[in-house]
Design an enzyme around this catalytic site. Structure first.
Site, PDB file in Angstrom:
ATOM      1  CD  GLU A 111       5.121  -8.175   4.289  1.00  0.00           C
ATOM      2  OE1 GLU A 111       5.319  -8.727   5.374  1.00  0.00           O
ATOM      3  OE2 GLU A 111       4.328  -7.240   4.166  1.00  0.00           O
ATOM      4  CE1 TYR A 124       3.843 -11.254   3.621  1.00  0.00           C
ATOM      5  CE2 TYR A 124       5.069 -13.314   3.799  1.00  0.00           C
ATOM      6  CZ  TYR A 124       4.874 -12.004   4.180  1.00  0.00           C
ATOM      7  OH  TYR A 124       5.695 -11.441   5.118  1.00  0.00           O
TER       8      TYR A 124
END
Lengths: 377, 290
Positions: free
Chosen positions: A189, A101
């Protein structure tokens, strides 16, 4: 303002981030056509602005034309958290070796951008933060300096140990920050940020949220807005510089100031009823804005009574009064209206409203109770 | 006494020739605020409500000795106005403008910290110390000089509470809105530190709302360091998650920032939370009589 995955991926690709971007289809036939162009295994992903698409069945793999058609047919038109899927992204599937991530947000506490990385990618990052906070690594970024190389290297090395992957990941961190800063984003993101079996890195999903306050600096970004996923009344409110959120009750609220507007909803609930909406006519309000606000409220078939709660500061009560008089003229307002007006130019406003059939009250609590009483009679 | 603004405040109004700037300059003067200058680029040499207008902040401060600035310019120009104010020598900047880009504010707050300049806002209704000075857009007639400090993330909701406290026979030392945006110049804790040192302030009414965790952090601070009675109100108990409720900072995201969490945090440290705004006055009375 949230962007769709495919929009975020296009921006990332243009920045040089490795993305298997694919193409968008609105029909199963288009999806099959894209499959033939791409060749090989594909992933079909619903394009909606809500989370949990995978769990809802809105993301599926397909390895031949029949499967593409079948799965695109299933996903298009599907309902995900109240949103109907109208577009799917058809993209080459990645042979994933590891899922991580990378995200950048604005941190209120340190008043700066913060980069977050986690080796636990591919799942909801809020869940990771709750259950295994030790797997999240954060670095505060000085807004004047931007990301320094040592910071991106350190963050990348939390995800991978191979020097080549660290180098590739650090580069992506800089590229993400460039997009974040250049567009006045509030969130960017990549989840999951993946490696494949050949030692490459890929942005497999992409999320980009732009700061509404920053749009004034980047008028071109308005074109990215996904109008068909927004509530019509909320769009109309924005066009008139109002903020409106539709709710389910029957007391329509028109208030100046967001805090007071929230407190007005809360007090309606406190006295046992439900607000029909949040509506803030804003600070420097003109009669035209008041008229636009009342048009939106009266357009909601659930509304039985309107409760106008104005505490004038920068909002002048006489401007509000003029707007209400115009609304009586131009709209069919046959429901009762309870009004509480106090503050700047209150006396002028009261004179203007003398002739109308408004129910005038002295306090917010009295107004809420009166509105509820009228709604149930 | 009081905090931030008082009888020594010499105010310069940035954006004095605009609709709101001009209207509220008159209101502030009528309240008794010492407005010494205004700034609008290109309009230097004029005067508005007998206040001299300058082209730049530097000229205004050098020409009048202004020590505090209030900003009424549109959001698009507000970031530049704050930087100009910070470089002009004023020590306190109060920014009314709503809609300032968040990343601009990250830069602004970082710069002001280096400069030692305090910022209130943006998206603030201003600061009023009753009997001394009113800066911003608050309606002057609701205030009464007294001993209650009021600090809020909101504008109009603040007036509601001021009104309730005045009607209950209590006055205010200083009342301010710190702004409804995600990044603001001064937070609740910065202001409580000032109220803590202010002899005029006997108790504080704090008005929070959904979004972020400022209230939770403030509750911890109160427990550790704040020795005067505090009562609170949190707006947005009925707000749905994921929707921005007007203020840029008022959004429940990922289960964090709910009214429930904030209320719990305050109650856990002995700060009573009113269910409706008017109750704040009763809670304050109870607290002060203990």
């Amino acid at each position: 303002m949230k962007l769709q995955e495919y929009q975020a991926k296009e921006i990332m690709k243009a920045e040089g981030i490795p993305v298997k971007s694919g193409k968008v289809a609105t029909t199963p036939e288009e999806a099959v056509k894209i499959y033939h162009e791409l060749g090989g295994k594909v992933v079909i992903k619903s394009q909606v602005l809500v989370g949990g698409r995978g769990k809802a069945g809105g993301i599926k793999l397909a390895s031949n034309a029949d499967e593409v058609k079948e799965k695109a047919t299933a996903i298009l038109g599907m309902d995900i958290k109240g949103i109907t899927v109208k577009k799917v992204l058809v993209a080459p599937a990645v042979d994933i070796a590891a899922e991580t991530y990378i995200g950048i947000i604005i941190d209120r506490k340190s008043k700066s951008p913060v980069i977050m990385v986690s080796p636990a990618g591919g799942v909801d990052i809020e869940q990771v933060a709750k259950e295994t906070p030790e797997k999240i690594f954060m670095t505060r970024i000085d807004p004047f300096l931007g990301v320094m190389s040592y910071q991106s290297r350190a963050l990348a090395s939390k995800l991978f140990s191979e020097p080549d992957l660290i180098k590739k990941t650090a580069k992506v961190i800089h590229q993400l920050y460039n997009i974040f800063e250049r567009n006045d984003a509030s969130l960017i993101e990549i989840n999951p940020f993946c490696t494949d079996t050949g030692g490459n890195v890929w942005a497999v999903d992409a999320k980009l949220v732009l700061d509404d306050n920053g749009l004034v600096k980047h008028p071109g970004n308005e074109d990215l807005r996904n109008i068909d996923e927004e509530v019509t009344e909320e769009l109309e409110a924005r066009a008139n510089d109002l903020s409106y959120v539709k709710l389910d009750g029957n007391i329509g609220c028109m208030v100046n100031g967001a805090g007071l507007a929230m407190a007005t909803m809360d007090i309606v609930k406190y006295f046992g009823s439900e607000p029909a909406n949040f509506l803030d006519i804003g600070g420097s309000s003109s009669p035209e804005k008041v008229l636009a606000a009342l048009k939106i409220i009266t357009g909601d078939p659930n509304v039985k009574v309107i409760f106008i709660n104005i505490f004038g500061g920068i909002t002048r009560c006489d401007d509000v009064a003029k707007g209400i008089i115009q609304a009586y003229d131009k709209l069919s307002m046959d429901m009762p209206i309870v009004i509480r007006l106090t503050g700047t130019n209150e006396e002028e406003a009261k004179k203007l409203l003398q002739e109308t059939k408004l129910v005038s009250v002295g306090s917010m609590a009295e107004g809420a109770q009166k509105a509820i009483e009228l709604a149930s009679s | 006494m009081a905090i931030l603004v008082d009888e020594n405040t010499k105010l310069v109004v940035q954006g004095i020739t605009g609709r709101d700037g001009s209207f509220h300059t008159k209101q502030m003067i009528d309240y008794g605020t010492n407005v010494v200058a205004g700034v609008t680029p290109g309009k230097g040499g004029q005067s508005i409500h007998d206040v001299p207008v300058f082209d730049t902040m530097k000229e205004a401060v050098e020409g009048t000795g202004a020590n505090t600035s209030v900003i009424y310019v549109p959001a698009k120009f507000a970031t530049d106005a704050v930087f100009e104010a910070a470089d002009s020598g004023v020590k306190l900047i109060i920014c009314i403008a709503e809609g300032v880009p968040t990343q601009d504010m990250a830069k602004v707050t970082s710069y002001l910290k280096c400069k030692g300049v305090r910022l209130i806002g943006p998206n603030s209704p201003g600061v009023t110390s009753p009997g001394y000075c009113k800066v911003g857009i608050m309606p002057g007639q609701i205030f009464e000089k007294g001993t209650i400090g009021i600090v809020s993330r909101s504008g109009t909701l603040t007036y509601e509470v001021v009104h309730a406290i005045t009607q209950a026979g209590m006055g205010q030392s200083t009342c301010l809105g710190i702004g409804g945006d995600q990044i603001i110049g001064s937070n609740f804790i910065d202001i409580l530190e000032l109220f803590r040192e202010d002899a005029q302030t006997e108790g504080v009414a704090l008005i929070g709302e959904i979004g972020g965790t400022a209230e939770e952090e403030t509750a911890e601070y109160i427990k550790a360091r704040f020795n005067k009675p505090v009562v609170a109100f949190i707006a947005g108990r009925t707000a749905p998650p994921g929707k921005r409720m007007g203020h840029a900072g008022a959004i429940i995201s990922g289960g964090s920032g709910t009214a429930e969490d904030k209320i719990k945090a305050f109650e856990a440290v002995g700060v009573p939370v009113a269910e409706i705004p008017a109750q704040m006055a009763d809670l304050m009375k109870e607290k002060l009589n203990k």
